[in-house]
Design an enzyme around this catalytic site. Structure first.
Site, PDB file in Angstrom:
ATOM      1  N   GLU A  17       0.819  -1.209   0.000  1.00  0.00           N
ATOM      2  CA  GLU A  17       0.000   0.000   0.000  1.00  0.00           C
ATOM      3  C   GLU A  17       0.854   1.260   0.000  1.00  0.00           C
ATOM      4  O   GLU A  17       0.461   2.274  -0.585  1.00  0.00           O
ATOM      5  CB  GLU A  17      -0.946  -0.007   1.208  1.00  0.00           C
ATOM      6  CG  GLU A  17      -1.939  -1.157   1.224  1.00  0.00           C
ATOM      7  CD  GLU A  17      -2.817  -1.210  -0.028  1.00  0.00           C
ATOM      8  OE1 GLU A  17      -3.024  -0.143  -0.660  1.00  0.00           O
ATOM      9  OE2 GLU A  17      -3.291  -2.308  -0.375  1.00  0.00           O
TER      10      GLU A  17
ATOM     11  N   HIS B  20       1.589   2.143  -3.539  1.00  0.00           N
ATOM     12  CA  HIS B  20       0.499   2.910  -4.154  1.00  0.00           C
ATOM     13  C   HIS B  20       0.529   4.368  -3.678  1.00  0.00           C
ATOM     14  O   HIS B  20       0.425   5.309  -4.478  1.00  0.00           O
ATOM     15  CB  HIS B  20      -0.858   2.301  -3.771  1.00  0.00           C
ATOM     16  CG  HIS B  20      -1.152   0.984  -4.412  1.00  0.00           C
ATOM     17  ND1 HIS B  20      -0.963   0.736  -5.746  1.00  0.00           N
ATOM     18  CD2 HIS B  20      -1.669  -0.176  -3.890  1.00  0.00           C
ATOM     19  CE1 HIS B  20      -1.330  -0.495  -6.028  1.00  0.00           C
ATOM     20  NE2 HIS B  20      -1.745  -1.074  -4.921  1.00  0.00           N
TER      21      HIS B  20
END
Length: 450
Positions: free
Chosen positions: A32, A35
């Site tokens: 994550e 991202h």
């Protein structure tokens, strides 16, 4: 019922869950963060960075307007970018309508950013997973080192009734009159190892402190337990690293190959193993399991195995590799996992190997606990393997996964416009359903596969 008798099992369960949560949290956080940080670099604003799902236990906003939080269910995580309706990056129609007349604000949303920015942001999650694996393999190589060439004795392993003429620092010039080849020549070295005669005592030509000597030593590849495969017959029976198998069904053995031959000839029947453990003689009963083993050509062969990896009669002395060599090794190991996973998936689809090779959350949790119990290095290595698997899974072209979004972006690049909102909603629903079906199927494997 004796409650105290449940404490070891309860402790084992807690250890397994803790190891699983730690491994998954590290991998999800890296994914994550990939991202998030690439999104920030490309001008896409992140509203929420969450480690876990469900009720929020802790949160803190940062100077960029992102709320960092830890949620109660530590089995995943997500980044919610501006314009997203949910963790799967579905479009928030109201939010996008609010910025429709503001090009600058729209540019900072996931659904209003340029195609290149969205593509890089989505691809960054899997790429960061692969990078984590490479870095771990790289660091392990630098920390542990690689076997010194020529083959050199580091430390003798404790073995029962073994000739102990070898000493730490001995360079192995030859065995039984056959010259030891360079370990850089993998084919010649493997042929040399396979050609060593099965004799309980071998004659070693060594160089010790600059002097050539001939000494007796143990068989190079004894039936030593160097590592136990999680959830294998050996693991379930209680074998541990450092154990030495001295007999099978009453027949004494001194070579790992003898143990392998006995297991393969067992026809799946229970074997009685005599085991030496730090001076103590023990007995174990286990039933070999059929295992699908990958071959160099990408095919798989079924073999009976008890689930142990062997090793030499001594720990090989190591030397620190160069940075380039260690980095290339990290890349090669990561690619090997990707290639093996894709090959295994293909063989499962065509029916050449059992779908029981696909593990679900229970199997992964059990493996996490087993690897953690074998030491920090094994656990960290497992995190690297699992990180590659998670990165690869997310690249599958399934709507709701990163790979599905990349397929949508590829369509947009070719067609000049994204798929319609209606089509996206349908495809995302199908994608979520497929992911849930895969999870249920994998969970069924955990519960019902032998």
């Amino acid at each position: 019922m004796d409650i105290l008798s449940l404490l070891p099992q309860f402790g084992g369960l807690i250890w397994t869950l803790l190891a699983f949560v730690v491994a998954l949290s590290v991998i999800v956080a890296i994914h994550e963060y990939g991202h998030y940080i690439v999104g920030r670099w490309t001008g896409i604003k992140a509203d929420v960075f969450s480690l876990g799902f469900g009720p929020v236990l802790w949160s803190r906003p940062d100077k960029h307007g992102t709320r960092w939080q830890i949620a109660a269910l530590p089995f995943g995580g997500y980044v919610k970018f501006a314009g997203d309706a949910n963790a799967a990056s579905g479009k928030d129609e109201a939010a996008m309508a609010a910025v429709a007349d503001d090009p600058e604000a729209k540019r900072h949303t996931m659904h209003g950013a340029p195609l290149w920015a969205r593509t890089l942001t989505v691809a960054a999650g899997p790429v960061f997973n692969f990078a984590l694996s490479i870095i771990i393999f790289f660091a392990v190589a630098l920390t542990v080192g690689v076997a010194r060439d020529p083959l050199t004795v580091g430390e003798m392993r404790p073995l029962p009734n073994a000739a102990q003429g070898l000493q730490s620092g001995d360079e192995i010039a030859g065995i039984n009159g056959v010259t030891t080849p360079s370990m850089d020549d993998e084919e010649a070295y493997n042929a040399f190892i396979e050609g060593i005669p099965q004799q309980q005592v071998l004659n070693y030509d060594v160089v010790r402190d600059g002097t050539a000597l001939s000494v007796d030593g143990p068989y190079l590849l004894p039936p030593l337990v160097n590592q136990v495969v999680p959830q294998s017959a050996a693991y379930q029976a209680g074998l541990k690293s450092g154990d030495v198998v001295t007999g099978v069904d009453g027949e004494p053995i001194f070579a790992f190959q003898q143990l392998k031959t006995a297991v393969e000839a067992s026809d799946g029947k229970a074997l009685q193993l005599n085991v030496w453990r730090a001076g103590e003689s023990l007995e174990f009963t286990m039933i070999p399991k059929s295992t699908d083993e990958p071959q160099p050509d990408g095919s798989f062969v079924k073999n009976l195995r008890i689930g142990i990896a062997g090793g030499m009669a001594f720990e090989a002395a190591t030397t620190a590799p160069g940075l380039g060599e260690a980095l290339w090794g990290g890349v090669a190991n990561t690619w090997r996992i990707i290639d093996g996973s894709l090959s295994g998936l293909k063989q499962m689809i065509v029916g050449n190997i059992s779908t029981c090779n696909l593990s679900g959350p229970v199997g992964i949790a059990q493996t996490s606990g087993a690897m953690a119990s074998q030491g920090a290095q094994s656990f960290i290595y497992f995190i690297a393997v699992l990180s590659t698997a998670v990165g690869l899974l997310n690249l599958f072209p399934i709507p709701a996964l990163d790979g599905g979004h990349l397929v949508f972006y590829a369509y947009e690049a070719v067609a000049g416009k994204p798929p319609s909102d209606g089509a996206l909603r349908v495809l995302m629903t199908v994608g979520v359903s497929l992911v849930l079906m895969l999870m249920v199927f994998a969970l069924g494997n955990d519960l019902f596969c032998p």
